[in-house]
Design an enzyme around this catalytic site. Structure first.
Site, short mmCIF file in Angstrom:
data_model
loop_
_atom_site.label_atom_id
_atom_site.label_comp_id
_atom_site.label_asym_id
_atom_site.label_seq_id
_atom_site.Cartn_x
_atom_site.Cartn_y
_atom_site.Cartn_z
N ASN A 11 32.54 -6.69 -61.19
CA ASN A 11 33.30 -7.22 -60.06
C ASN A 11 34.34 -8.18 -60.63
O ASN A 11 34.01 -9.28 -61.05
CB ASN A 11 32.33 -7.95 -59.11
CG ASN A 11 33.04 -8.73 -58.03
OD1 ASN A 11 34.24 -8.54 -57.80
ND2 ASN A 11 32.33 -9.63 -57.37
N TRP A 12 35.57 -7.72 -60.66
CA TRP A 12 36.62 -8.51 -61.31
C TRP A 12 37.14 -9.65 -60.43
O TRP A 12 38.00 -10.43 -60.87
CB TRP A 12 37.78 -7.59 -61.73
CG TRP A 12 37.38 -6.60 -62.80
CD1 TRP A 12 36.19 -6.54 -63.44
CD2 TRP A 12 38.18 -5.55 -63.33
NE1 TRP A 12 36.19 -5.50 -64.34
CE2 TRP A 12 37.41 -4.88 -64.30
CE3 TRP A 12 39.49 -5.09 -63.09
CZ2 TRP A 12 37.89 -3.78 -65.03
CZ3 TRP A 12 39.97 -4.00 -63.81
CH2 TRP A 12 39.17 -3.36 -64.78
N LYS A 13 36.67 -9.72 -59.22
CA LYS A 13 37.08 -10.79 -58.28
C LYS A 13 38.60 -10.94 -58.27
O LYS A 13 39.32 -9.98 -58.43
CB LYS A 13 36.37 -12.10 -58.63
CG LYS A 13 34.86 -11.94 -58.78
CD LYS A 13 34.14 -13.26 -58.78
CE LYS A 13 32.66 -13.02 -59.05
NZ LYS A 13 31.85 -14.17 -58.86
N HIS A 97 29.29 -9.54 -50.46
CA HIS A 97 29.23 -10.47 -51.59
C HIS A 97 29.09 -11.90 -51.05
O HIS A 97 29.69 -12.24 -50.03
CB HIS A 97 30.48 -10.33 -52.47
CG HIS A 97 30.32 -11.06 -53.76
ND1 HIS A 97 30.50 -12.42 -53.86
CD2 HIS A 97 29.97 -10.63 -55.00
CE1 HIS A 97 30.27 -12.79 -55.12
NE2 HIS A 97 29.95 -11.72 -55.82
N GLU A 99 30.39 -14.59 -51.86
CA GLU A 99 31.66 -15.32 -51.69
C GLU A 99 32.30 -14.93 -50.36
O GLU A 99 32.91 -15.77 -49.68
CB GLU A 99 32.58 -15.05 -52.88
CG GLU A 99 32.07 -15.79 -54.12
CD GLU A 99 32.42 -15.17 -55.44
OE1 GLU A 99 33.31 -14.30 -55.49
OE2 GLU A 99 31.79 -15.54 -56.45
N GLU A 169 21.67 -10.81 -55.54
CA GLU A 169 22.46 -11.83 -56.24
C GLU A 169 22.11 -13.21 -55.68
O GLU A 169 22.68 -13.64 -54.66
CB GLU A 169 23.95 -11.57 -56.02
CG GLU A 169 24.42 -10.25 -56.57
CD GLU A 169 25.90 -10.31 -56.94
OE1 GLU A 169 26.22 -10.00 -58.09
OE2 GLU A 169 26.71 -10.70 -56.09
N GLY A 175 28.12 -17.17 -61.18
CA GLY A 175 29.19 -17.93 -61.81
C GLY A 175 28.77 -19.29 -62.30
O GLY A 175 29.60 -20.14 -62.61
N SER A 214 25.24 -14.34 -63.29
CA SER A 214 25.33 -14.78 -64.70
C SER A 214 24.66 -13.82 -65.68
O SER A 214 24.02 -14.25 -66.63
CB SER A 214 24.79 -16.21 -64.85
OG SER A 214 25.59 -17.10 -64.10
N GLY A 235 29.97 -10.38 -62.76
CA GLY A 235 31.24 -11.04 -62.48
C GLY A 235 31.93 -11.45 -63.77
O GLY A 235 32.59 -10.65 -64.44
N GLY A 236 31.76 -12.70 -64.16
CA GLY A 236 32.48 -13.27 -65.29
C GLY A 236 32.47 -12.41 -66.55
O GLY A 236 33.51 -12.20 -67.18
C1 PEP Z 1 29.18 -11.74 -58.93
O1 PEP Z 1 30.10 -12.38 -58.49
O2 PEP Z 1 28.80 -10.70 -58.35
C2 PEP Z 1 28.50 -12.23 -60.11
C3 PEP Z 1 27.31 -11.79 -60.36
O3 PEP Z 1 29.20 -13.16 -60.88
P1 PEP Z 1 28.75 -13.76 -62.30
O4 PEP Z 1 28.27 -12.60 -63.15
O5 PEP Z 1 29.96 -14.40 -62.86
O6 PEP Z 1 27.63 -14.71 -62.04
#
Ligand code: PEP
Length: 255
Positions: A11-13, A97, A99, A169, A175, A214, A235-236
């Protein structure tokens, strides 16, 4: 036990312009082009979908969107429909998600409507659920995840299940660099699996449940070795080809 092919999605956000997104996906094709035992997907921003679609065509990489509106058209400024995502070359969309739930008003009911629209539009849906830190501290993890899940289960039929992935999640792990331990994640995944099986019996058992929060190259393997963790939503670490590729490789089933 149902055989479940792991699925790992980046997920490149709100990161990467068109040039950066195409460069990243080209590098992922180089590093992951021969992997067949893990499904791999990327979810760029809407404005990069078209360019990335051209790069993933004919490859083993799936393309997805980070959200999808539930109406098919009309006076909905700023929104994008499932048919439009299909048209640009998407195979899946992420919905719910945390967010979006926290910042953009996506309630459980909205997430259920979006899930239905994604599936009716011919796409696969990755449905995110997860508790906040205060919900966990209050011992309300399964209650919260159960409520989020029930809203979606109500609008699903067993015919949909092949095209549904649940992403667990925990909000406190997204994050933050604070990952759920494999045992903490497994406990909630087992709970989700039980809910799916209670509603759909063996078809529910076959639904894949990703972990997200994470996930990094150095913790992926321990998470993926848990019985009910069938891949990752990343994500990251999905923004760097080497890190994402390492997570995909750590998710390969043991041979
Ligand atoms: C996400 O936003 O779906 C996520 C899991 O982010 P991160 O891996 O950065 O925690």
């Amino acid at each position: 036990m149902a055989h479940r092919t792991p699925i790992v999605v980046g997920n490149w956000k709100l990161h990467k312009n068109i040039a950066e997104a195409t460069a990243l996906v080209t590098e992922l094709k180089n590093q992951l082009g021969t992997v067949r035992d893990v499904e791999i997907g990327v979810a760029p921003v809407f404005t990069s979908l078209s360019a990335v679609a051209k790069r993933v065509e004919g490859s083993n990489l799936l393309l997805g969107a980070q959200d999808c509106f539930y109406e098919s058209g009309g006076a909905f400024t700023g929104e994008v429909s499932a048919a439009m995502l299909l048209d640009v070359g998407c195979q899946f969309a992420i919905v719910g998600h945390s967010e979006r739930r926290a910042m953009f008003g996506d309630t459980d009911a909205v997430v259920a409507k979006k899930t239905r629209a994604v599936l009716d539009g011919g796409l696969r849906a990755i449905v995110c659920v997860g508790e906040t830190e205060s919900e966990r501290d209050a011992g309300k993890t399964t209650e919260r995840v159960g409520t989020q899940l029930s809203a979606v289960l109500e609008i699903l039929s067993s015919d949909d299940l092949e095209r549904v992935v649940i992403a667990y999640e925990p909000v406190w792990a997204i994050g933050t660099g604070r990952t759920a331990t494999p045992a903490q994640a497994q406990e909630v995944h087992a709970f989700i699996r039980k809910q799916m099986a209670a509603r759909f019996s063996s078809a529910g058992e076959a639904v894949r449940i990703q972990y997200g929060g994470s996930v990094k190259p150095d913790n992926a393997q321990a998470l993926m070795s848990e019985a009910d963790i069938d891949g990752a939503l990343v994500g990251g670490a999905s923004l760097k080809a080497e890190d994402f590729a390492a997570i995909v490789k750590a998710s390969r089933p043991a041979r």
